[in-house]
Design a protein around this motif. Structure first.
Motif, PDB file in Angstrom:
ATOM      1  N   GLN A  45      32.801  36.165  61.540  1.00  0.00           N
ATOM      2  CA  GLN A  45      33.174  35.328  60.411  1.00  0.00           C
ATOM      3  C   GLN A  45      34.659  35.392  59.810  1.00  0.00           C
ATOM      4  O   GLN A  45      35.336  34.776  59.073  1.00  0.00           O
ATOM      5  N   LYS A  46      35.114  36.624  60.546  1.00  0.00           N
ATOM      6  CA  LYS A  46      36.547  36.920  60.517  1.00  0.00           C
ATOM      7  C   LYS A  46      36.794  37.339  58.894  1.00  0.00           C
ATOM      8  O   LYS A  46      37.950  36.939  58.382  1.00  0.00           O
ATOM      9  N   VAL A  47      35.897  38.030  58.168  1.00  0.00           N
ATOM     10  CA  VAL A  47      36.162  38.345  56.875  1.00  0.00           C
ATOM     11  C   VAL A  47      36.533  39.697  56.730  1.00  0.00           C
ATOM     12  O   VAL A  47      36.420  40.390  55.436  1.00  0.00           O
ATOM     13  N   ILE A  48      36.586  40.683  57.643  1.00  0.00           N
ATOM     14  CA  ILE A  48      36.745  42.009  57.382  1.00  0.00           C
ATOM     15  C   ILE A  48      38.304  42.176  57.916  1.00  0.00           C
ATOM     16  O   ILE A  48      38.650  41.953  58.642  1.00  0.00           O
ATOM     17  N   TYR A  49      38.683  43.012  56.909  1.00  0.00           N
ATOM     18  CA  TYR A  49      40.302  43.496  56.968  1.00  0.00           C
ATOM     19  C   TYR A  49      40.403  44.805  56.746  1.00  0.00           C
ATOM     20  O   TYR A  49      39.554  45.415  55.986  1.00  0.00           O
ATOM     21  N   MET A  50      41.470  45.447  57.477  1.00  0.00           N
ATOM     22  CA  MET A  50      41.852  46.882  56.992  1.00  0.00           C
ATOM     23  C   MET A  50      42.813  47.028  56.121  1.00  0.00           C
ATOM     24  O   MET A  50      43.736  46.161  55.966  1.00  0.00           O
ATOM     25  N   VAL A  51      42.196  47.721  55.043  1.00  0.00           N
ATOM     26  CA  VAL A  51      43.173  47.767  53.885  1.00  0.00           C
ATOM     27  C   VAL A  51      43.417  49.457  53.454  1.00  0.00           C
ATOM     28  O   VAL A  51      42.624  50.325  53.625  1.00  0.00           O
ATOM     29  N   GLU A  52      44.840  49.539  53.037  1.00  0.00           N
ATOM     30  CA  GLU A  52      45.284  51.095  52.806  1.00  0.00           C
ATOM     31  C   GLU A  52      44.601  51.311  51.637  1.00  0.00           C
ATOM     32  O   GLU A  52      44.518  50.660  50.376  1.00  0.00           O
ATOM     33  N   ASN A  53      44.072  52.540  51.505  1.00  0.00           N
ATOM     34  CA  ASN A  53      43.679  53.177  50.360  1.00  0.00           C
ATOM     35  C   ASN A  53      44.755  54.066  49.769  1.00  0.00           C
ATOM     36  O   ASN A  53      45.739  54.136  50.107  1.00  0.00           O
ATOM     37  N   SER A  54      44.246  54.827  48.653  1.00  0.00           N
ATOM     38  CA  SER A  54      45.198  55.686  47.870  1.00  0.00           C
ATOM     39  C   SER A  54      45.794  56.655  48.778  1.00  0.00           C
ATOM     40  O   SER A  54      46.937  57.180  48.227  1.00  0.00           O
ATOM     41  N   GLU A  55      45.232  57.062  49.516  1.00  0.00           N
ATOM     42  CA  GLU A  55      45.765  58.204  50.440  1.00  0.00           C
ATOM     43  C   GLU A  55      46.574  57.747  51.718  1.00  0.00           C
ATOM     44  O   GLU A  55      47.253  58.724  52.365  1.00  0.00           O
ATOM     45  N   GLY A  56      46.591  56.671  51.908  1.00  0.00           N
ATOM     46  CA  GLY A  56      47.382  56.058  52.924  1.00  0.00           C
ATOM     47  C   GLY A  56      46.721  55.733  54.144  1.00  0.00           C
ATOM     48  O   GLY A  56      47.268  55.609  55.222  1.00  0.00           O
ATOM     49  N   PHE A  57      45.203  55.907  54.293  1.00  0.00           N
ATOM     50  CA  PHE A  57      44.386  55.519  55.350  1.00  0.00           C
ATOM     51  C   PHE A  57      44.001  54.196  55.172  1.00  0.00           C
ATOM     52  O   PHE A  57      43.560  53.946  54.316  1.00  0.00           O
ATOM     53  N   TYR A  58      43.990  53.570  56.391  1.00  0.00           N
ATOM     54  CA  TYR A  58      43.390  52.226  56.450  1.00  0.00           C
ATOM     55  C   TYR A  58      41.625  52.084  56.478  1.00  0.00           C
ATOM     56  O   TYR A  58      40.999  52.923  57.403  1.00  0.00           O
ATOM     57  N   TYR A  59      41.137  51.380  55.717  1.00  0.00           N
ATOM     58  CA  TYR A  59      39.583  51.241  55.792  1.00  0.00           C
ATOM     59  C   TYR A  59      39.266  49.704  55.703  1.00  0.00           C
ATOM     60  O   TYR A  59      39.881  48.877  55.032  1.00  0.00           O
TER      61      TYR A  59
END
Length: 419
Positions: A45-59
């Motif tokens: 579905q292409k609905v998952i994206y990598m987002v930067e968290n408060s520590e600067g890692f991508y989840y």
């Protein structure tokens, strides 16, 4: 499942695993995520994206309501399915490039560069991590030898895998030969994505590196800008004329090459060395074992002294783990390499990253909170980095500024005085 109170929670992850079984998507993986982006790639579905968290890692994050809970993202996750591609190493070698320039541009023996050149000479593709001008480490695809130097050398920060699995999928589907080099979790995530998508991997060769864990990309990016301004040609393992395997940060600034030595003189490097700045998943990594996921494993040779009589004086050496028949064929046909069979089990017992994950320091709890509160501040987080003793500082100085032969004589002298 009965929920624990905030004070009694041990962060075991069991609650998230139960949540995963209910949701059947990647959103509940939490701190177990290693950031490989396999889930992003396999989502229909292409609905998952990598987002930067408060520590600067991508989840990974599901950003709209299009998730159909097919479970493919869960199946692709190397943190949740770590055993599938592990191989018992067939044979291990101590090795180094015969070409001095190749070795000097690498962190240890230059074996990756030798393998990569063979691919590039055959009009094939090489995928590896390159430091970009904005101080972001990114996996890129190259097919010219002139581009190889940017992929050489250790980089102690997490790489961005955005789009690279799609690129590899395209290359393999078109019949191209592909060499991929990355951390074990990245190799595993790539293989899982290819399997789920039904892509033939007969033309894919993988190299997993012996990984120490990865700090935050945001931490590195902000640190360089804050401390040094505009720099280029960053090297995490800059070699001095006396220390081929030394840990010193080097970079180009205003036409001059500057070296920060030893590691405790650079805040970012000191935090990495003390293991306080790693991604949470690194402290529970399932890939820090003798059984490896790549066709070939490469890293620094910890037991190099066992092979001093075979190699030329003061040569940097790599451990080469040949894990599959594909890897055996590749290494067996490699040119311009000096090697000797190594005691692989001995190497695994001495090399910590090949037998257990990094221990999580208690200071990790508040490190990034202090670092990024009210904007980036090294002063706020300085108390969390490892403090070198006077003895360790002297040892570091001697290591980086004297020859190995001098150091060996000094050791003998100190031992004789002890007796």
């Amino acid at each position: 499942m009965e929920l624990a109170s905030k004070d009694s929670c041990t962060d075991c992850g069991n609650c998230r695993l139960e949540q995963i079984s209910k949701l059947n998507n990647i959103s509940a993986v939490g701190k177990k995520c290693c950031g490989c982006t396999a889930c992003v790639n396999v989502c229909p579905q292409k609905v998952i994206y990598m987002v930067e968290n408060s520590e600067g890692f991508y989840y990974p994050k599901i950003v709209d309501k299009g998730c159909i809970e097919c479970g493919l993202c869960i199946k692709s996750c190397p943190a949740l399915n770590s055993g599938e591609f592990k191989n018992k190493t067939l044979v291990g070698y101590a090795a180094t490039s015969q070409d001095i320039t190749t070795s000097e541009n690498s962190s240890s023996g230059g074996i990756f560069a030798l393998i990569a050149r063979e691919f590039l000479r055959n009009n094939s593709w090489v995928i590896g991590a390159k430091m970009e001008s904005d101080y972001c480490l990114k996996h890129v695809a190259i097919n010219h030898i002139e581009e190889l130097e940017g992929l050489q050398g250790s980089k102690y920060v997490q790489s961005n895998m955005d789009g690279i699995i799609d690129k590899i999928s395209e290359l393999l589907s078109n019949g191209s030969q592909v060499l991929f080099s990355g951390t074990p979790c990245q190799v595993s995530g790539l293989k899982k994505a290819m399997k789920i998508k039904g892509i033939d991997v007969k033309n894919l060769v993988t190299i997993d590196i012996v990984c120490h864990g990865v700090p935050s990309p945001k931490f590195f990016r902000e640190h360089v800008k804050f401390k040094y301004g505009k720099v280029s040609n960053i090297k995490f393992r800059h070699r001095t004329k006396h220390e081929l395997n030394g840990y010193a940060l080097g970079f180009q600034k205003s036409g001059n090459y500057k070296i920060i030595q030893p590691t405790n003189r650079d805040f970012y490097y000191a935090c990495f060395s003390s293991q306080v700045s790693l991604r949470e998943s690194c402290y529970n990594c399932a890939y820090t074992t003798a059984n490896r996921v790549g066709d070939i494993t490469l890293g620094d040779l910890s037991t190099h002294r066992l092979y001093d009589s075979y190699f030329k004086k003061d040569r940097a050496l790599s451990i080469v783990g040949v894990n599959t028949e594909r890897g055996k064929h590749l290494f067996g046909n490699l040119k311009n390499v000096d090697f000797i069979k190594a005691d692989y089990l001995k190497e695994c017992s001495v090399n910590a990253q090949m037998n257990h994950p990094t221990a999580r320091p208690d200071e990790r709890d508040n490190f990034y909170i202090a670092l990024f509160q009210n904007g980036y501040s090294e002063k706020n987080a300085d108390e969390y980095k490892y403090r070198y003793s006077f003895k360790e500082n002297v040892k570091n100085w001697i290591t980086l500024n004297t020859t190995p032969s001098f150091r060996n004589k000094l050791k003998k002298l100190l031992k004789s005085n002890e007796n």
